[in-house]
Design a protein around this motif. Structure first.
Motif, PDB file in Angstrom:
ATOM      1  N   ASP A  86       0.827  -1.203   0.000  1.00 58.29           N
ATOM      2  CA  ASP A  86       0.000   0.000   0.000  1.00 58.29           C
ATOM      3  C   ASP A  86       0.869   1.263   0.000  1.00 58.29           C
ATOM      4  N   ASP A  87       0.261   2.386  -0.364  1.00 64.85           N
ATOM      5  CA  ASP A  87       0.904   3.694  -0.312  1.00 64.85           C
ATOM      6  C   ASP A  87       0.705   4.251   1.099  1.00 64.85           C
ATOM      7  N   PRO A  88       1.788   4.430   1.879  1.00 67.21           N
ATOM      8  CA  PRO A  88       1.634   4.895   3.264  1.00 67.21           C
ATOM      9  C   PRO A  88       0.929   6.241   3.382  1.00 67.21           C
ATOM     10  N   HIS A  89       1.264   7.196   2.518  1.00 67.81           N
ATOM     11  CA  HIS A  89       0.627   8.508   2.599  1.00 67.81           C
ATOM     12  C   HIS A  89      -0.865   8.413   2.289  1.00 67.81           C
ATOM     13  N   GLN A  90      -1.193   7.565   1.336  1.00 74.01           N
ATOM     14  CA  GLN A  90      -2.603   7.376   1.020  1.00 74.01           C
ATOM     15  C   GLN A  90      -3.331   6.723   2.185  1.00 74.01           C
ATOM     16  N   ALA A  91      -2.653   5.790   2.863  1.00 72.56           N
ATOM     17  CA  ALA A  91      -3.264   5.121   4.017  1.00 72.56           C
ATOM     18  C   ALA A  91      -3.545   6.114   5.133  1.00 72.56           C
ATOM     19  N   VAL A  92      -2.605   7.018   5.402  1.00 73.58           N
ATOM     20  CA  VAL A  92      -2.819   8.040   6.427  1.00 73.58           C
ATOM     21  C   VAL A  92      -3.962   8.963   6.008  1.00 73.58           C
ATOM     22  N   ALA A  93      -3.944   9.387   4.752  1.00 69.18           N
ATOM     23  CA  ALA A  93      -5.009  10.276   4.259  1.00 69.18           C
ATOM     24  C   ALA A  93      -6.366   9.587   4.307  1.00 69.18           C
ATOM     25  N   ASP A  94      -6.423   8.322   3.930  1.00 71.71           N
ATOM     26  CA  ASP A  94      -7.698   7.588   3.975  1.00 71.71           C
ATOM     27  C   ASP A  94      -8.226   7.511   5.400  1.00 71.71           C
ATOM     28  N   SER A  95      -7.316   7.329   6.363  1.00 74.70           N
ATOM     29  CA  SER A  95      -7.768   7.249   7.761  1.00 74.70           C
ATOM     30  C   SER A  95      -8.318   8.596   8.222  1.00 74.70           C
ATOM     31  N   ILE A  96      -7.712   9.671   7.773  1.00 75.38           N
ATOM     32  CA  ILE A  96      -8.192  11.014   8.131  1.00 75.38           C
ATOM     33  C   ILE A  96      -9.582  11.233   7.555  1.00 75.38           C
ATOM     34  N   ARG A  97      -9.764  10.811   6.322  1.00 73.17           N
ATOM     35  CA  ARG A  97     -11.076  10.950   5.679  1.00 73.17           C
ATOM     36  C   ARG A  97     -12.112  10.071   6.388  1.00 73.17           C
ATOM     37  N   ALA A  98     -11.726   8.838   6.722  1.00 71.89           N
ATOM     38  CA  ALA A  98     -12.656   7.911   7.365  1.00 71.89           C
ATOM     39  C   ALA A  98     -13.076   8.380   8.754  1.00 71.89           C
ATOM     40  N   HIS A  99     -12.207   9.152   9.417  1.00 74.52           N
ATOM     41  CA  HIS A  99     -12.541   9.652  10.746  1.00 74.52           C
ATOM     42  C   HIS A  99     -13.258  11.007  10.691  1.00 74.52           C
ATOM     43  N   GLY A 100     -13.585  11.464   9.492  1.00 76.61           N
ATOM     44  CA  GLY A 100     -14.398  12.664   9.349  1.00 76.61           C
ATOM     45  C   GLY A 100     -13.634  13.976   9.327  1.00 76.61           C
ATOM     46  N   PHE A 101     -12.352  13.936   8.930  1.00 73.89           N
ATOM     47  CA  PHE A 101     -11.538  15.154   8.948  1.00 73.89           C
ATOM     48  C   PHE A 101     -11.037  15.554   7.557  1.00 73.89           C
ATOM     49  N   ALA A 102     -11.773  15.165   6.520  1.00 77.14           N
ATOM     50  CA  ALA A 102     -11.343  15.486   5.157  1.00 77.14           C
ATOM     51  C   ALA A 102     -11.327  16.989   4.899  1.00 77.14           C
ATOM     52  N   ASP A 103     -12.164  17.738   5.630  1.00 73.70           N
ATOM     53  CA  ASP A 103     -12.246  19.193   5.440  1.00 73.70           C
ATOM     54  C   ASP A 103     -11.627  19.959   6.604  1.00 73.70           C
ATOM     55  N   ALA A 104     -10.830  19.292   7.412  1.00 70.33           N
ATOM     56  CA  ALA A 104     -10.352  19.876   8.665  1.00 70.33           C
ATOM     57  C   ALA A 104      -9.145  20.778   8.472  1.00 70.33           C
ATOM     58  N   LEU A 123       0.294  14.376   1.019  1.00 67.60           N
ATOM     59  CA  LEU A 123      -0.885  14.500   1.873  1.00 67.60           C
ATOM     60  C   LEU A 123      -1.841  15.559   1.346  1.00 67.60           C
ATOM     61  N   LYS A 124      -1.298  16.647   0.832  1.00 66.72           N
ATOM     62  CA  LYS A 124      -2.163  17.692   0.273  1.00 66.72           C
ATOM     63  C   LYS A 124      -2.886  17.195  -0.968  1.00 66.72           C
ATOM     64  N   ALA A 125      -2.205  16.383  -1.763  1.00 65.83           N
ATOM     65  CA  ALA A 125      -2.838  15.831  -2.962  1.00 65.83           C
ATOM     66  C   ALA A 125      -3.934  14.833  -2.592  1.00 65.83           C
ATOM     67  N   CYS A 126      -3.706  14.069  -1.528  1.00 66.22           N
ATOM     68  CA  CYS A 126      -4.684  13.058  -1.114  1.00 66.22           C
ATOM     69  C   CYS A 126      -5.851  13.672  -0.350  1.00 66.22           C
ATOM     70  N   LEU A 127      -5.633  14.864   0.216  1.00 64.81           N
ATOM     71  CA  LEU A 127      -6.679  15.534   1.001  1.00 64.81           C
ATOM     72  C   LEU A 127      -6.862  16.959   0.472  1.00 64.81           C
ATOM     73  N   PRO A 128      -7.396  17.116  -0.713  1.00 63.18           N
ATOM     74  CA  PRO A 128      -7.443  18.441  -1.353  1.00 63.18           C
ATOM     75  C   PRO A 128      -8.320  19.452  -0.624  1.00 63.18           C
ATOM     76  N   ARG A 129      -9.285  18.998   0.172  1.00 65.44           N
ATOM     77  CA  ARG A 129     -10.179  19.943   0.855  1.00 65.44           C
ATOM     78  C   ARG A 129      -9.670  20.331   2.244  1.00 65.44           C
ATOM     79  N   ALA A 130      -8.662  19.616   2.737  1.00 67.67           N
ATOM     80  CA  ALA A 130      -8.112  19.931   4.059  1.00 67.67           C
ATOM     81  C   ALA A 130      -7.193  21.147   3.970  1.00 67.67           C
ATOM     82  N   GLU A 131      -7.058  21.848   5.079  1.00 68.60           N
ATOM     83  CA  GLU A 131      -6.133  22.973   5.163  1.00 68.60           C
ATOM     84  C   GLU A 131      -5.020  22.604   6.140  1.00 68.60           C
ATOM     85  N   PHE A 132      -3.793  22.560   5.642  1.00 64.99           N
ATOM     86  CA  PHE A 132      -2.664  22.211   6.497  1.00 64.99           C
ATOM     87  C   PHE A 132      -2.087  23.489   7.115  1.00 64.99           C
TER      88      PHE A 132
END
Length: 380
Positions: A86-104, A123-132
């Protein structure tokens, strides 16, 4: 290694920093902050991270090969493992999305070694709606003030340093080698419960400070040589540090006088390490004192730096808080530093905690130039 209330105190500090930055989720990928906040850390063979929400329960994402040891050491219940394919960064991003923080608003330590430009981009590419949100240095600043339990562990590490210094002074002699001294230190570390046998520089001293990072050569010691010993034992990741010079053969009156003058200046510096004192003022005591005494024509290196938890990062010393002429930050109770001073082949250092009464040494080796067959050990 710590009870849950210790981690609750740490979580509260992290939450306060998150509140100040108005972030919803804290991305934790620094090896040291992972260990400090979760109880577990692992190398970055593949990217891994823990996520701490401002509201709700945290979770940990890492290689599934590391999932079992993580569960054994962390207080976090939600541990997510990903396969090596698996892609580790994608796995972290998927977990963030699954926990409801895609727009966080996601806080990240942009100074952390783990948060590379590649990681930030992925991470920014995997979570385009999040603000880092950049939180530079938070992995260090949260850990600057040590809890009483942490200071106890640092005292344990300091005691190992003292025992190792005693063993070296008792065993070194004319004709001994720096390698034999290092072996004595390493064996003492391991027998006394340190995490590893890594010793720090043990070299034949020369110059004013050049020997501090001297290359290990396995040199033989002769009459008139000075063996510089720096010991860096760690206990459960917490590292103490101690430096002493050991004279081979009889010492001269001049050498003993130089040692006494260095120690007098450093004693004054340690005494000044009280809460509220500006680091630059405490630094000036040693820096200007050794120049004014004629022992150093110039003093360009730091006189103290942060001690605490050391884990899997590229750095071997924590310079997130250092004593320099431009260090305009105040000392706080519970900060711990490696305080050191050098001149004329002699280097002295201590592990020191800031208290209302001034600096308190956690290391207990006698404050003097040691000689072969002399332990120089005293109870503090």
């Amino acid at each position: 290694m710590f009870p849950r209330d210790e981690y609750d105190w740490r979580i509260a500090k992290a939450h306060a920093a998150m509140d100040a930055a108005a972030v919803d989720l804290l991305l934790i990928d620094s090896g040291e902050l992972l260990a400090w906040l979760t109880g577990y850390t692992v190398s970055e063979t593949m990217y891994r991270a823990a996520l701490l929400p401002r509201q709700g329960q945290p979770w940990f994402v890492l290689r599934e090969l590391d999932e079992v040891p993580c569960r054994k050491k962390t207080w976090i219940a939600d541990v997510i493992g990903f396969a090596d394919i698996d892609d580790p960064h994608q796995a972290v991003a998927d977990s963030i999305r699954a926990h409801g923080f895609a727009d966080a608003r996601i806080g990240a330590d942009v100074n952390a070694y783990s948060f590379s430009a590649h990681t930030a981009a992925r991470l920014k590419a995997c979570l385009p709606r999040a603000e880092f949100i950049a939180l530079p240095g938070i992995s260090d600043s949260l850990r600057w003030i040590k809890s009483p339990r942490e200071i106890t562990v640092l005292k344990d590490a300091s005691a190992i340093a003292d025992k190792a210094m005693r063993a070296i002074a008792q065993n070194v002699r004319v004709g001994s080698s720096t390698r034999a001294a290092a072996a004595t230190a390493a064996a003492t570390f391991l027998l006394e419960g340190a995490d590893s046998g890594e010793t720090g520089p043990i070299v034949k001293a020369s110059g004013n400070h050049e020997f501090l990072h001297g290359a290990f050569k396995g040199e033989l010691l002769g009459v008139g040589d000075i063996l510089h010993v720096e010991l860096i034992p760690r206990v459960d990741g917490y590292g103490a540090r101690l430096m002493r010079p050991i004279a081979i053969g009889d010492t001269t009156v001049k050498l003993r006088d130089i040692a006494a003058r260095i120690l007098a200046v450093q004693d004054e510096q340690i005494e000044a390490m009280k809460p509220g004192a500006l680091a630059r003022d405490v630094d000036a005591i040693t820096r200007q004192g050794l120049i004014a005494s004629g022992l150093r024509p110039r003093y360009d290196n730091v006189t103290a730096y942060t001690l605490g938890l050391y884990t899997r990062t590229p750095r071997t010393s924590d310079f997130s808080r250092v004593f320099l002429p431009d260090a305009d930050w105040p000392l706080e109770e519970g900060m711990v530093f490696h305080v050191y001073a050098t001149a004329a082949r002699l280097g002295f250092s201590e592990t020191v905690v800031v208290t209302p009464e001034g600096g308190r040494r956690l290391t207990a080796t006698a404050r003097q130039l040691l000689t072969a067959h002399q332990s120089g050990f005293q109870r503090g």
